[in-house]
Design a protein around this motif. Sequence first.
Motif, mmCIF file in Angstrom:
data_model
loop_
_atom_site.group_PDB
_atom_site.id
_atom_site.type_symbol
_atom_site.label_atom_id
_atom_site.label_comp_id
_atom_site.label_asym_id
_atom_site.label_seq_id
_atom_site.Cartn_x
_atom_site.Cartn_y
_atom_site.Cartn_z
ATOM 1 N N ARG A 15 40.007 -2.564 20.118
ATOM 2 C CA ARG A 15 38.841 -1.806 19.631
ATOM 3 C C ARG A 15 38.118 -1.120 20.783
ATOM 4 O O ARG A 15 37.712 0.038 20.674
ATOM 5 C CB ARG A 15 37.896 -2.718 18.860
ATOM 6 C CG ARG A 15 38.430 -3.122 17.495
ATOM 7 C CD ARG A 15 37.382 -3.765 16.622
ATOM 8 N NE ARG A 15 36.828 -4.989 17.172
ATOM 9 C CZ ARG A 15 37.303 -6.205 16.961
ATOM 10 N NH1 ARG A 15 38.369 -6.366 16.207
ATOM 11 N NH2 ARG A 15 36.730 -7.257 17.497
ATOM 12 N N LYS A 16 37.958 -1.828 21.897
ATOM 13 C CA LYS A 16 37.302 -1.231 23.060
ATOM 14 C C LYS A 16 38.107 -0.063 23.609
ATOM 15 O O LYS A 16 37.547 0.960 23.997
ATOM 16 C CB LYS A 16 37.079 -2.279 24.152
ATOM 17 C CG LYS A 16 35.982 -3.258 23.813
ATOM 18 C CD LYS A 16 35.787 -4.268 24.915
ATOM 19 C CE LYS A 16 34.698 -5.254 24.538
ATOM 20 N NZ LYS A 16 34.382 -6.168 25.627
ATOM 21 N N MET A 17 39.424 -0.205 23.632
ATOM 22 C CA MET A 17 40.286 0.864 24.116
ATOM 23 C C MET A 17 40.171 2.096 23.221
ATOM 24 O O MET A 17 40.065 3.225 23.713
ATOM 25 C CB MET A 17 41.737 0.389 24.185
ATOM 26 C CG MET A 17 41.990 -0.616 25.280
ATOM 27 S SD MET A 17 43.607 -1.416 25.200
ATOM 28 C CE MET A 17 44.711 -0.062 25.430
ATOM 29 N N MET A 63 46.600 7.576 28.015
ATOM 30 C CA MET A 63 46.182 6.197 27.824
ATOM 31 C C MET A 63 46.521 5.352 29.036
ATOM 32 O O MET A 63 46.078 4.224 29.144
ATOM 33 C CB MET A 63 46.831 5.631 26.569
ATOM 34 C CG MET A 63 46.307 4.264 26.231
ATOM 35 S SD MET A 63 46.603 3.849 24.547
ATOM 36 C CE MET A 63 47.275 2.242 24.747
ATOM 37 N N SER A 64 47.272 5.860 29.958
ATOM 38 C CA SER A 64 47.658 5.069 31.121
ATOM 39 C C SER A 64 46.439 4.613 31.917
ATOM 40 O O SER A 64 46.433 3.537 32.473
ATOM 41 C CB SER A 64 48.609 5.862 32.013
ATOM 42 O OG SER A 64 47.971 7.018 32.481
ATOM 43 N N GLN A 65 45.396 5.440 31.930
ATOM 44 C CA GLN A 65 44.169 5.046 32.623
ATOM 45 C C GLN A 65 43.549 3.834 31.933
ATOM 46 O O GLN A 65 43.155 2.880 32.580
ATOM 47 C CB GLN A 65 43.184 6.204 32.645
ATOM 48 C CG GLN A 65 41.903 5.868 33.376
ATOM 49 C CD GLN A 65 40.898 6.996 33.316
ATOM 50 O OE1 GLN A 65 41.103 7.991 32.636
ATOM 51 N NE2 GLN A 65 39.806 6.824 34.011
ATOM 52 N N LEU A 66 43.480 3.855 30.617
ATOM 53 C CA LEU A 66 42.931 2.719 29.881
ATOM 54 C C LEU A 66 43.826 1.503 30.010
ATOM 55 O O LEU A 66 43.357 0.390 30.131
ATOM 56 C CB LEU A 66 42.767 3.076 28.402
ATOM 57 C CG LEU A 66 41.682 4.073 28.070
ATOM 58 C CD1 LEU A 66 41.723 4.416 26.591
ATOM 59 C CD2 LEU A 66 40.326 3.541 28.451
ATOM 60 N N TYR A 67 45.121 1.745 29.965
ATOM 61 C CA TYR A 67 46.070 0.642 30.066
ATOM 62 C C TYR A 67 45.836 -0.127 31.356
ATOM 63 O O TYR A 67 45.719 -1.336 31.355
ATOM 64 C CB TYR A 67 47.486 1.206 30.014
ATOM 65 C CG TYR A 67 48.547 0.162 29.849
ATOM 66 C CD1 TYR A 67 49.231 -0.322 30.951
ATOM 67 C CD2 TYR A 67 48.874 -0.347 28.608
ATOM 68 C CE1 TYR A 67 50.223 -1.274 30.823
ATOM 69 C CE2 TYR A 67 49.862 -1.298 28.473
ATOM 70 C CZ TYR A 67 50.527 -1.751 29.578
ATOM 71 O OH TYR A 67 51.501 -2.707 29.446
ATOM 72 N N SER A 68 45.705 0.565 32.469
ATOM 73 C CA SER A 68 45.511 -0.122 33.741
ATOM 74 C C SER A 68 44.131 -0.769 33.825
ATOM 75 O O SER A 68 43.957 -1.778 34.465
ATOM 76 C CB SER A 68 45.728 0.834 34.914
ATOM 77 O OG SER A 68 44.793 1.869 34.877
ATOM 78 N N ARG A 69 43.149 -0.177 33.159
ATOM 79 C CA ARG A 69 41.791 -0.727 33.187
ATOM 80 C C ARG A 69 41.712 -2.059 32.428
ATOM 81 O O ARG A 69 41.064 -2.986 32.849
ATOM 82 C CB ARG A 69 40.829 0.291 32.581
ATOM 83 C CG ARG A 69 39.426 -0.209 32.381
ATOM 84 C CD ARG A 69 38.545 0.924 31.874
ATOM 85 N NE ARG A 69 37.505 0.498 30.988
ATOM 86 C CZ ARG A 69 36.417 -0.153 31.348
ATOM 87 N NH1 ARG A 69 36.253 -0.504 32.597
ATOM 88 N NH2 ARG A 69 35.494 -0.480 30.467
#
Length: 72
Positions: free
Chosen positions: A53-55, A1-7
């Motif tokens: 929700r998007k994540m 999830m780190s990729q999503l977190y930074s995005r």
Amino acid sequence: MSQLYSRFHCCATCIHFKVVKAEKTSYRCARLGFETKPTYQFNCWEPKEVVKRKMEKEKSLEKTDDPSSRKN
């Protein structure tokens, strides 16, 4: 999830982010009480429901696109 977190991680997507419209528009963190900018990032970030929700949607799409998760 780190990729999503930074995005997604930025003040503008946080539940504490407030836009104050006066003579000049400013942005504030209601939790910390500081002026901020939409692109700033802090460790206290709590995403808005729409961002959550998007994540989750993106995370589930990643799983279905992951070749290692497919059965032969």
